[in-house]
Scaffold this motif. Structure first.
Motif, PDB file in Angstrom:
ATOM      1  N   THR A 151      91.472  23.400  36.865  1.00 10.24           N
ATOM      2  CA  THR A 151      92.061  22.841  38.083  1.00 10.24           C
ATOM      3  C   THR A 151      90.970  22.107  38.838  1.00 10.24           C
ATOM      4  N   THR A 152      91.313  20.937  39.361  1.00  9.81           N
ATOM      5  CA  THR A 152      90.342  20.168  40.128  1.00  9.81           C
ATOM      6  C   THR A 152      90.788  20.041  41.580  1.00  9.81           C
ATOM      7  N   SER A 154      89.807  17.747  45.141  1.00  8.79           N
ATOM      8  CA  SER A 154      89.083  16.616  45.730  1.00  8.79           C
ATOM      9  C   SER A 154      89.626  16.359  47.128  1.00  8.79           C
ATOM     10  N   CYS A 164      96.356  20.907  39.039  1.00  8.54           N
ATOM     11  CA  CYS A 164      96.350  22.207  38.364  1.00  8.54           C
ATOM     12  C   CYS A 164      97.116  22.088  37.056  1.00  8.54           C
ATOM     13  N   ILE A 181      83.992  15.998  42.836  1.00  7.88           N
ATOM     14  CA  ILE A 181      85.230  16.717  42.546  1.00  7.88           C
ATOM     15  C   ILE A 181      84.873  18.116  42.057  1.00  7.88           C
ATOM     16  N   LYS A 183      85.712  21.338  39.904  1.00 11.61           N
ATOM     17  CA  LYS A 183      86.482  21.705  38.716  1.00 11.61           C
ATOM     18  C   LYS A 183      86.249  23.179  38.424  1.00 11.61           C
ATOM     19  N   LEU A 219      82.043  26.696  39.793  1.00 15.34           N
ATOM     20  CA  LEU A 219      82.375  25.387  39.248  1.00 15.34           C
ATOM     21  C   LEU A 219      82.068  25.334  37.761  1.00 15.34           C
TER      22      LEU A 219
END
Length: 232
Positions: A151-152, A154, A164, A181, A183, A219
């Protein structure tokens, strides 16, 4: 506090530049009433660097100096400021100019730089009702996710975008836009709070972690190792 291994200024070169001289198994500076020794070796955490030891005595006071610094620092200014910090309370007979210079470079102390960077770090402030909706939607996906799903997150200063498992969710927020971003593994988001507090929620990236309220998520990035400079 930490200094990254990317730091590329030799502490030894700084010591030599400010007047430390070779002496036995290390370098030494003579303050008149104190011979401060810097000996390369390891500390109690088995990290390589310089162990500083010395004693000073005056008619009014006496004290012991004992601290450790890594082999590399980020800059001459940082190295000098840290050395001066550890010597700030010593009552030396001869106080060299570099000591006053180092004390004047206080803003380069790594723990103060880190605090400043943290306070200036961009974040997204999400209204708790919007956050509750987002978490409820994410939990439906998380429950069927695999260990490979990601899932990212931003934030452009206005909208927090969450992707997601290829599904996109957006919620409005306040704050400064992120420069990168975030992650994370989707399964790790199972740690999202079950009960949403009745207050706005900060979401931000800090030190290779995604912070969501009081929860921290690692991350998916390669981390950089660091050596500590411990504030006494």
């Amino acid at each position: 506090m930490t200094i990254n291994l990317d730091a590329n200024v030799s502490l030894q070169s700084i010591l030599i530049k400010i007047g430390f001289l070779p002496n036995g198994d290390g370098l030494q500076f003579d303050f008149g009433n104190c011979k401060l020794k810097a000996i390369q070796g390891i500390n109690q955490y088995f990290q390589d660097g310089f162990n500083f030891v010395g004693y000073y005595i005056t008619g009014r006071s006496a004290g012991e100096l004992d601290f450790f610094l890594p082999l590399q620092v980020e800059s001459y200014e940082q190295g000098l400021s840290v050395i001066a910090y550890y010597l700030r309370n010593a009552d030396f007979k001869n106080k060299p100019d570099w000591l006053n210079e180092g004390l004047a470079l206080r803003e380069h102390l790594p723990w103060l730089k880190e605090t400043k960077a943290y306070n200036e770090n961009p974040n997204a402030i999400i209204e708790h009702e919007w956050f509750r909706v987002l978490v409820n939607k994410l939990k439906l996906i998380i429950s069927t996710s695999t260990n490979e799903d990601v899932t990212t997150f931003s934030f452009d200063g206005i909208v927090l975008t969450v992707v997601c498992n290829n599904e996109i969710f957006v919620v409005s927020g306040l704050g400064k836009n992120w420069q990168s971003i975030a992650k994370v593994k989707t399964k790790s988001l199972e740690f999202l709070p079950k009960r949403i507090p009745d207050r706005d929620i900060p979401v931000y990236i800090w030190k290779d972690n995604l912070h969501i309220g009081n929860r921290v998520f690692k991350l998916e990035l390669e981390n950089k190792k660091a050596l500590p400079i411990v504030k006494p």
